[in-house]
Scaffold this active site. Structure first.
Site, PDB file in Angstrom:
ATOM      1  N   ARG A  93       0.818  -1.222   0.000  1.00 55.41           N
ATOM      2  CA  ARG A  93       0.000   0.000   0.000  1.00 55.41           C
ATOM      3  C   ARG A  93       0.853   1.274   0.000  1.00 55.41           C
ATOM      4  NH1 ARG A  93      -4.479  -0.965   4.508  1.00 55.41           N
ATOM      5  NH2 ARG A  93      -2.742  -1.995   5.539  1.00 55.41           N
ATOM      6  N   HIS A 126      -2.020  -5.776  -3.480  1.00 57.12           N
ATOM      7  CA  HIS A 126      -2.545  -4.418  -3.650  1.00 57.12           C
ATOM      8  C   HIS A 126      -1.748  -3.660  -4.726  1.00 57.12           C
ATOM      9  CE1 HIS A 126      -4.997  -1.091  -2.261  1.00 57.12           C
ATOM     10  NE2 HIS A 126      -3.957  -0.345  -2.561  1.00 57.12           N
ATOM     11  N   LYS A 190     -14.200   6.637  -2.381  1.00 58.27           N
ATOM     12  CA  LYS A 190     -13.660   6.750  -1.013  1.00 58.27           C
ATOM     13  C   LYS A 190     -12.712   7.933  -0.900  1.00 58.27           C
ATOM     14  CE  LYS A 190     -10.382   3.749   0.757  1.00 58.27           C
ATOM     15  NZ  LYS A 190      -9.969   2.432   1.264  1.00 58.27           N
ATOM     16  N   GLY A 223     -10.758  -1.899   9.316  1.00 54.65           N
ATOM     17  CA  GLY A 223     -12.193  -2.095   9.099  1.00 54.65           C
ATOM     18  C   GLY A 223     -12.953  -0.807   8.786  1.00 54.65           C
ATOM     19  N   THR A 225     -12.921   1.215   6.189  1.00 56.40           N
ATOM     20  CA  THR A 225     -13.446   1.307   4.820  1.00 56.40           C
ATOM     21  C   THR A 225     -14.755   0.530   4.695  1.00 56.40           C
ATOM     22  OG1 THR A 225     -11.203   1.534   3.981  1.00 56.40           O
ATOM     23  CG2 THR A 225     -12.884   0.844   2.393  1.00 56.40           C
TER      24      THR A 225
HETATM   25  C1  R5P Z   1      -7.070   0.275   0.214  1.00 56.50           C
HETATM   26  O1  R5P Z   1      -7.022   0.873  -0.837  1.00 56.50           O
HETATM   27  C2  R5P Z   1      -7.508  -1.141   0.343  1.00 56.50           C
HETATM   28  O2  R5P Z   1      -8.075  -1.625  -0.833  1.00 56.50           O
HETATM   29  C3  R5P Z   1      -8.484  -1.301   1.491  1.00 56.50           C
HETATM   30  O3  R5P Z   1      -9.681  -0.643   1.192  1.00 56.50           O
HETATM   31  C4  R5P Z   1      -7.906  -0.737   2.757  1.00 56.50           C
HETATM   32  O4  R5P Z   1      -6.607  -1.185   2.935  1.00 56.50           O
HETATM   33  C5  R5P Z   1      -8.749  -1.116   3.944  1.00 56.50           C
HETATM   34  O5  R5P Z   1      -8.182  -0.572   5.100  1.00 56.50           O
HETATM   35  P1  R5P Z   1      -9.060  -0.327   6.382  1.00 56.50           P
HETATM   36  O6  R5P Z   1      -9.745  -1.615   6.715  1.00 56.50           O
HETATM   37  O7  R5P Z   1      -8.061   0.069   7.422  1.00 56.50           O
HETATM   38  O8  R5P Z   1     -10.012   0.769   6.080  1.00 56.50           O
END
Ligand code: R5P
Length: 294
Positions: A93, A126, A190, A223, A225
């Protein structure tokens, strides 16, 4: 061929060895009193293909270190080829310098793996700003997908489904899975304010009222997102909400956050071992690895 592991992904390693009729021999890893790493192969790897099956979670830093040690030692002991199967590959990431002075961790991780491995196999890693793994790996690098397995799982377990991808990058999972099942999908927009604060907005609305909503993402970390996406789905009248992550990291209080936001069920693949594992990725790894047996 020898199948080994530094500890993570033990279950997948054992299953792969069985399917491939290869020897399974885990590494002995310990520490000297001062904390220095101790590592030992428990079988003769000279002239053999050594496959290290090891996910980068839990403990991504130690995993990187262990893998470098394991690969260097295999080469030093005369292994013919060293392959890493990392069902979850961390550091991907951080693929640019978001702020001045930051490390581009994915490049550093890849540079170290390039120097000690012959091949890397991973799953739904990713890839956002890179076009492919070739942008950072000079060794042979394969990025498999668990999409077919996830689609099968949804087909078998949930009816009257719509799929939501919580951010633009998740289209590659959400849309392809929805297509395979023959249901509607939408991807949210997002905005990330920090590693623990995100906001999502539905740009292309689909009918959600009374539907069983499945939110699919590559990584569920804190969690946040998925929780934001679930709140939207709940507001729009979803009957049930299932969260599926290819890589369930579930750090901090991710599980309770997801439940509080309205998620009824949480499922993940076994790319990272976790009680929510419902989808076994061994078969796709086997299909790729059996080419090495020829
Ligand atoms: C980010 O672009 C990934 O695709 C996930 O959406 C992200 O890593 C989720 O992270 P978290 O659960 O901390 O929101």
């Amino acid at each position: 061929m020898i199948i080994t592991t530094c500890g993570n992904s033990k279950e997948i390693a054992i299953k792969l060895a069985k399917k491939l009729k290869a020897k399974y021999s885990p590494l002995t890893i310990g520490a000297f009193p001062d904390g220095d790493i101790y590592m030992k192969y428990n079988t003769n790897v000279k002239g053999k293909k050594v496959v290290i099956v090891h996910s980068f979670q839990p403990h991504s830093d130690m995993s990187l270190f262990d893998i470098i040690w394991a690969a260097e030692t295999a080469k030093d002991l005369g292994a013919k080829k060293v392959i890493l199967i990392a069902p979850y590959l961390s550091y991907m990431r951080q693929d640019k310098r978001f702020n001045p002075g930051e490390a581009i961790s994915s490049r550093i991780m890849a540079k170290h793996l390039n120097s000690c491995l012959d091949k890397i196999i991973t799953i739904d890693t990713h890839i956002h700003r890179y076009k492919s793994l070739k942008d950072i790996f000079t060794i042979s690098a394969k990025n498999l997908t668990a999409n077919d397995l996830i689609a099968d799982y949804i087909k078998k377990n949930i009816r009257d489904v719509v799929i939501i991808g919580p951010d633009w990058e998740s289209y590659q999972w959400a849309e392809s899975i929805a297509k395979q099942i023959g249901v509607e999908a939408t991807v949210l927009k997002k905005t990330r304010f920090s590693s623990r604060k995100v906001k999502v907005k539905m740009i292309k609305p689909i009918p959600i009222k009374g539907k069983n909503v499945v939110i699919v993402d590559d990584i569920i970390s804190t969690g946040h997102t998925i929780a934001e996406a679930a709140k939207q789905a709940k507001k729009l009248g979803a009957k049930t909400i299932t969260a599926i992550g290819v890589h369930g990291l579930f750090v901090e209080d991710a599980i309770s956050k997801l439940i509080k936001s309205g998620v009824n069920k949480i499922s993940s693949t076994n790319c990272i071992a976790h009680p929510s594992n419902k989808i076994d990725v061994t078969s796709i790894l086997f299909d790729e690895l059996k080419k090495e047996k020829r």
